[in-house]
Design a protein around this motif. Structure first.
Motif, short mmCIF file in Angstrom:
data_model
loop_
_atom_site.label_atom_id
_atom_site.label_comp_id
_atom_site.label_asym_id
_atom_site.label_seq_id
_atom_site.Cartn_x
_atom_site.Cartn_y
_atom_site.Cartn_z
N LYS A 434 0.81 -1.21 0.00
CA LYS A 434 0.00 0.00 0.00
C LYS A 434 0.85 1.26 0.00
N GLU A 435 1.91 1.28 0.81
CA GLU A 435 2.65 2.53 1.05
C GLU A 435 3.83 2.75 0.12
N LEU A 436 4.43 1.69 -0.38
CA LEU A 436 5.66 1.85 -1.17
C LEU A 436 5.45 2.71 -2.41
N PRO A 437 4.36 2.54 -3.17
CA PRO A 437 4.20 3.36 -4.37
C PRO A 437 4.15 4.86 -4.08
N GLY A 438 3.73 5.25 -2.89
CA GLY A 438 3.59 6.67 -2.57
C GLY A 438 4.88 7.36 -2.15
N ILE A 439 5.96 6.62 -1.97
CA ILE A 439 7.24 7.24 -1.58
C ILE A 439 7.78 8.02 -2.77
N SER A 440 8.14 9.27 -2.53
CA SER A 440 8.45 10.19 -3.62
C SER A 440 9.90 10.64 -3.60
N LEU A 441 10.28 11.36 -4.65
CA LEU A 441 11.61 11.96 -4.70
C LEU A 441 11.79 12.98 -3.58
N ASP A 442 10.72 13.66 -3.21
CA ASP A 442 10.81 14.60 -2.09
C ASP A 442 11.14 13.86 -0.79
N ASP A 443 10.60 12.66 -0.64
CA ASP A 443 10.93 11.85 0.55
C ASP A 443 12.42 11.53 0.58
N MET A 444 12.98 11.20 -0.57
CA MET A 444 14.41 10.89 -0.64
C MET A 444 15.25 12.13 -0.33
N LYS A 445 14.80 13.27 -0.81
CA LYS A 445 15.51 14.53 -0.53
C LYS A 445 15.45 14.83 0.97
N ALA A 446 14.32 14.52 1.58
CA ALA A 446 14.18 14.76 3.02
C ALA A 446 15.11 13.86 3.81
N VAL A 447 15.28 12.62 3.38
CA VAL A 447 16.23 11.72 4.06
C VAL A 447 17.64 12.30 3.99
N ALA A 448 18.03 12.76 2.81
CA ALA A 448 19.36 13.35 2.65
C ALA A 448 19.54 14.56 3.55
N ASN A 449 18.56 15.43 3.60
CA ASN A 449 18.66 16.64 4.43
C ASN A 449 18.70 16.30 5.92
N GLU A 450 18.01 15.25 6.28
CA GLU A 450 17.97 14.85 7.69
C GLU A 450 19.30 14.30 8.16
N TYR A 451 19.97 13.55 7.29
CA TYR A 451 21.15 12.81 7.72
C TYR A 451 22.48 13.45 7.31
N ILE A 452 22.52 14.11 6.20
CA ILE A 452 23.79 14.67 5.70
C ILE A 452 23.90 16.11 6.18
N LYS A 453 24.51 16.28 7.35
CA LYS A 453 24.63 17.59 7.99
C LYS A 453 26.09 17.88 8.31
N ASP A 454 26.34 19.08 8.78
CA ASP A 454 27.72 19.46 9.09
C ASP A 454 27.92 19.67 10.58
N THR A 455 27.07 19.03 11.40
CA THR A 455 27.28 19.03 12.85
C THR A 455 27.24 17.60 13.35
N ASN A 456 27.77 17.39 14.57
CA ASN A 456 27.89 16.04 15.13
C ASN A 456 28.62 15.11 14.16
N ARG A 457 29.66 15.68 13.57
CA ARG A 457 30.41 14.97 12.53
C ARG A 457 31.80 14.60 13.05
N ASP A 458 32.11 13.32 13.00
CA ASP A 458 33.44 12.84 13.39
C ASP A 458 34.19 12.42 12.14
N ILE A 459 35.44 12.88 12.03
CA ILE A 459 36.28 12.51 10.89
C ILE A 459 37.58 11.91 11.42
N PHE A 460 37.92 10.75 10.88
CA PHE A 460 39.17 10.08 11.22
C PHE A 460 39.98 9.87 9.95
N ILE A 461 41.24 10.21 10.01
CA ILE A 461 42.15 9.86 8.92
C ILE A 461 43.10 8.81 9.46
N VAL A 462 43.05 7.64 8.86
CA VAL A 462 43.85 6.49 9.30
C VAL A 462 44.83 6.17 8.18
#
Length: 934
Positions: A434-462
């Motif tokens: 029922k729900e899968l067909p309704g998932i949109s490109l805007d939903d994907m953009k929202a996921v990116a905006n929610e998770y890809i941020k510039d705070t709480n970011r840890d970077i390690f160079i090994v």
């Protein structure tokens, strides 16, 4: 929940980030599956019971405890895990090691079947048991009751276990552990998790008073933190009655400690750390952008997991295309949303750079992420991801009644420990449809905006030690982000082709002969081009067909000068696509289809293997046809693969493990050129044209090919497809024979010591080998010998000496190219214990040669072998290997051997004879890996 298809689609974690949740209706609490019987006793003890017949006559018991290393006091670090060990070393009804002894006699193998684990937040015990005898179910509940609150924790047993735990800890030493020790406190924001590693600290493990362990047990092993999960071929009502009777008297401690729900607080800050180590082989940039995670409780939560799964799937495909561009500056790139711990999840990104190209490698990888954040995905990308998701969902629906008990157990474990809902497959299926067909490109953009941020970011160079002075600092890396953020990036263009997989059907062949093997339910067809097809219909899976082919030939026929190209031919050509389709285009054409086919070229043969659903069986056969007739070569992919291999060769021996493995291989092959590690000179001699020529040559003639198909198919229905595609394979009637290369395993007694690395640990491998008389009966005797020797080594090296965590004994016997056997005894230990432990191994072998096996040891082997065999024969994999093995070895294809009769020949005297034949010591090679001297 049934996460089988979610995992395939790339789901790694759950969250309740409502900012990008959009459903078709109001969020509701996900219901509990009515098929699971659940309840809670007055003392807080929880249970979950489900009837399930996959596999039949078996049940799995899990005892889940909301108890882990996070609950340890400062003087108890490592004791949650230590306590897990002690539950196997003596309980009220099974003192000392009687529990393991009892279960092994019932066919339950220690380690493989009977096991447990301890993590930061939980400790879980697992016990699979046969249910043919009702007493075993009751006995299983007795064991769970003992594990819940009846550990004896005797001081002498505690002291004996200290060495075993230290040896388990020693096995974890290495470059990965050293890096984690530095990165984990940063990732965990120095929360309590950062200094509560389940393995603990040496100072406490070696010296804690027994009372300290008993205090932890008293405080935390209590019914209101425990759940029993029983899934399998059981009477649910009866099991529930027994649980209510046996577990009702478990007591919670007076004035019990509250069980804190520890979390890792987000700081809003960014962190940066560089780490160098001599055993690191390449420069890596690793990033974690942390987020607060939530539970899986509502329909909104569920829908969000699906969106993240689709996001990961499309992003993974995008990043996969990067490696197919000419001369990339990286060796690998990865990115996606995943779980962490302590109430956090993360968007992770990592790139492994070619030497001196970290900036360029980061730019190439992160620009792809920035492109996604800036422009999102294309509709065609999202549509493909949905099609693949739905295809996996439909596959799961067809196999619903074949769901193995282990899957349900894991589901209820997550329900108890994490609060993750368990609605059952039907609810999930209907919800997703029922729900899968309704998932949109805007939903994907929202996921990116929610998770890809510039705070709480840890970077390690090994990086390797030698790069210490060439690594960027935090300001430099921040500058890289700014440069990419300001860059002009073009939106992604989805390169999609609408051409069919196979443009034109080949001229079909015909079935010219048929033969039945009624005892095995196998039919053999001979096609007009000489191809032989062996068909074994089964119902072990509802919608799976598995297959493989083989024909004599292989790469042994090529000279040493041709060998580098010949040995690389399959890897190079198979990874380059098919016909005029690149790997990316091929993947897109096959999206939503359940058909995969791979090729192989070994020393003595070549062929293909794969699997499909019934619906996509024709697609699988088309792929087989193309693997034979339309290989593709790709200069860009070839050059990229060579460049990556060059970097790996140059840093291969930074890893002490590779030095040891390559030494073992070299010695056991008599330093044969063909089994020696690749060199830069050998790599440079590889020719794309020669590799392509070798591949074409190996698949130019199918006249001697045997194809074996096992699965849920109708033999008459698939015959036309077999004629159409397998009957069309090229036939040259070359009458090839496999080439036997001389075997040069050194004879006599040999000791080979490798010194490499700094970790205070040793690895020992003893290889007993020689000529033998190959037969099924001798194989059973050899397997019995190896398992009985392992029982003894567990006692002498682990339980008595306390100087080894888990010794391993593996044996094999081969018929081709020569009748040979090998018994490998291996273990890790402290360097100073090597000689003592090798002496103990030799003592155990000498005792077997003098006294033979005990009746108990023989009983354990027979019970375990019988139970495993019963499970194995009820699988497509078993029959595929059995039929193929018989045909390739030119053995008669007849009904399965009488296992009970063969096991009847295993006794104390036969093991005594086998130990003299196979462990006599005439030909034994001792390999030892030691740290470098300081």
């Amino acid at each position: 929940m049934h996460y089988r298809y979610l995992a395939i689609a790339g789901l790694l974690c759950f969250s309740t980030a409502d900012s990008f949740a959009q459903g078709s209706g109001q969020s509701q609490v996900i219901p509990l599956d009515a098929a699971v019987r659940t309840g809670q006793l007055s003392n807080g003890f929880t249970y979950y019971i489900r009837k399930n017949n996959e596999p039949a006559k078996r049940a799995i018991f899990y005892l889940a405890n909301k108890v882990g290393s996070i609950l340890e006091d400062e003087d108890q670090r490592g004791l949650a895990h230590f306590l897990e060990h002690m539950n196997f070393n003596g309980t009220t009804h099974f003192p000392k090691n009687e529990l393991i002894d009892y279960l092994q006699k019932a066919g339950v193998r220690f380690g493989a079947d009977l096991n447990a684990y301890t993590s930061f937040d939980e400790t879980v015990y697992q016990l699979p048991i046969p249910t043919t005898d009702p007493k075993m179910v009751s006995r299983g509940l007795d064991i769970m009751r003992d594990w819940a609150q009846e550990a004896l924790l005797e001081t002498d047993d505690i002291d004996k276990e200290r060495g075993v735990i230290i040896e388990e800890k020693r096995l974890r030493e290495g470059v990965a552990a050293r890096i984690q020790d530095k990165t984990l406190p940063v990732v965990l924001n120095n929360a309590r998790y950062a200094n509560r590693s389940p393995i603990g600290t040496d100072s406490i493990l070696l010296h804690f008073p027994a009372a300290t362990l008993r205090r932890f047990y008293h405080d935390w092993y209590r019914p209101n933190l425990q759940a029993l999960i029983v899934v399998g071929d059981v009477d649910v009502d009866q099991v529930e009655q027994q649980i209510r009777k046996q577990f009702a008297d478990l007591k919670n401690p007076a004035n019990e400690k509250p069980r804190p729900d520890y979390k890792i607080a987000l700081t809003g800050k960014n962190q940066f750390l560089t780490i160098t180590d001599p055993e690191v082989s390449a420069t890596n940039l690793e990033m974690a952008i942390k987020h607060t995670a939530g539970k899986m409780i509502t329909t909104t939560d569920y829908l969000n997991t699906v969106k993240r799964s689709l996001f990961n799937q499309v992003l993974g495909a995008r990043i996969g295309e990067l490696s197919q561009k000419p001369n990339p500056p990286f060796l690998g790139v990865n990115a996606g949303i995943g779980n962490l711990m302590g109430g956090l999840d993360q968007f992770s990104f990592s790139v492994t750079a070619k030497p001196g190209k970290l900036a360029e490698a980061f730019a190439a990888g992160w620009s792809e992420v920035e492109q996604v954040k800036r422009f999102g995905f294309t509709q065609s990308e999202l549509d493909r991801a949905k099609v693949a998701y739905l295809n996996n969902l439909e596959k799961a629906a067809k196999e619903k009644d074949k769901t193995v008990s282990e899957s349900y157990v894991k589901e209820y474990q997550a329900l108890f420990l994490e609060g993750a809902a368990s609605p059952g497959f039907d609810w999930e299926y209907n919800f997703l449809k029922k729900e899968l067909p309704g998932i949109s490109l805007d939903d994907m953009k929202a996921v990116a905006n929610e998770y890809i941020k510039d705070t709480n970011r840890d970077i390690f160079i090994v990086a390797p030690d030698k790069e210490k002075n060439n690594l960027p600092d935090s300001a430099t890396v921040n500058g890289w982000f700014k440069t990419i953020a300001a860059a002009s990036l073009a939106a992604y263009k989805d390169n999609v082709t609408d051409q069919p997989l196979l443009k034109k059907l080949p001229a079909p062949g015909k079935v010219v002969a048929q033969k039945s093997y009624a005892a095995l339910g196998v039919q053999q067809l001979t096609l007009s081009n000489g191809v032989k097809v062996w068909l074994k219909p089964t119902t072990y899976k509802n919608d799976v067909i598995q297959f493989m082919s083989f024909a004599p030939g292989g790469i042994n026929k090529y000279s040493n000068e041709e060998f580098p190209s010949a040995s690389s031919a399959n890897g190079i050509i198979s990874g380059s696509g098919l016909a005029d389709l690149s790997p990316v285009q091929l993947s897109k054409i096959l999206n939503g289809k359940s058909a995969s086919v791979g090729a192989f070229i070994s020393g003595r043969s070549q062929g293909v293997g794969g699997a499909s659903t019934v619906k996509d069986f024709e697609t699988a056969l088309q792929l087989v046809y193309l693997r034979f007739t339309a290989p593709r070569k790709d200069t860009v992919l070839f050059e990229n693969a060579l460049a990556q291999s060059r970097e790996q060769i140059q840093t291969r021996y930074n890893d002490p493990g590779n030095v040891f493995k390559d030494t073992v291989t070299a010695v056991l092959s008599g330093y044969n050129y063909r089994t020696s590690p690749s060199t830069l000179a050998r790599l440079d001699s590889i020719s794309l044209e020669k590799a392509y020529e070798v591949y074409r040559d190996r698949f130019a003639d199918a006249s001697q090919a045997n194809f074996v198909f096992v699965g849920n198919f109708n033999t008459d229905s698939i015959k036309p497809l077999l004629e159409q595609y397998l009957g069309a394979l090229p036939s040259l009637n070359r009458k090839e024979k496999a080439v036997k290369l001389p075997l040069r395993v050194p004879k006599g007694q040999l000791v080979k010591t490798v010194t490499k690395g700094t970790d205070n640990k040793a690895t020992v491998l003893l290889v007993y080998n020689g000529d033998c008389v190959y037969s099924t009966e001798n194989k059973v005797q050899l397997q019995a010998l190896s398992e009985i020797l392992q029982y003894r080594l567990l006692t002498s090296l682990r339980e008595n000496a306390g100087e080894v965590y888990t010794p391993s004994v593996n044996a094999n016997m081969s018929k081709e190219p020569e009748q040979r056997f090998a018994v490998n005894v291996s273990f890790g230990c402290a360097p100073e214990h090597v000689e003592h432990l090798v002496g103990l191994v030799q003592q155990d072998i000498a005792n077997l040669q003098q006294q033979g096996a005990t009746a108990d040891e023989v009983q354990k082997f027979k019970a375990g072998f019988q139970k495993q065999y019963e499970l194995q024969v009820e699988s497509n994999e078993f029959w595929l290997q059995y039929i193929s093995g018989k045909i390739e070895s030119n053995e008669a294809l007849k009904e399965l051997p009488n296992i009970e009769k063969q096991l009847g020949r295993v006794n104390g005297a036969s093991i005594k004879a086998a130990s003299k034949n196979y462990l006599g010591g005439e030909n034994v090679i001792r390999f030892v890996a030691l740290p470098e001297k300081k």
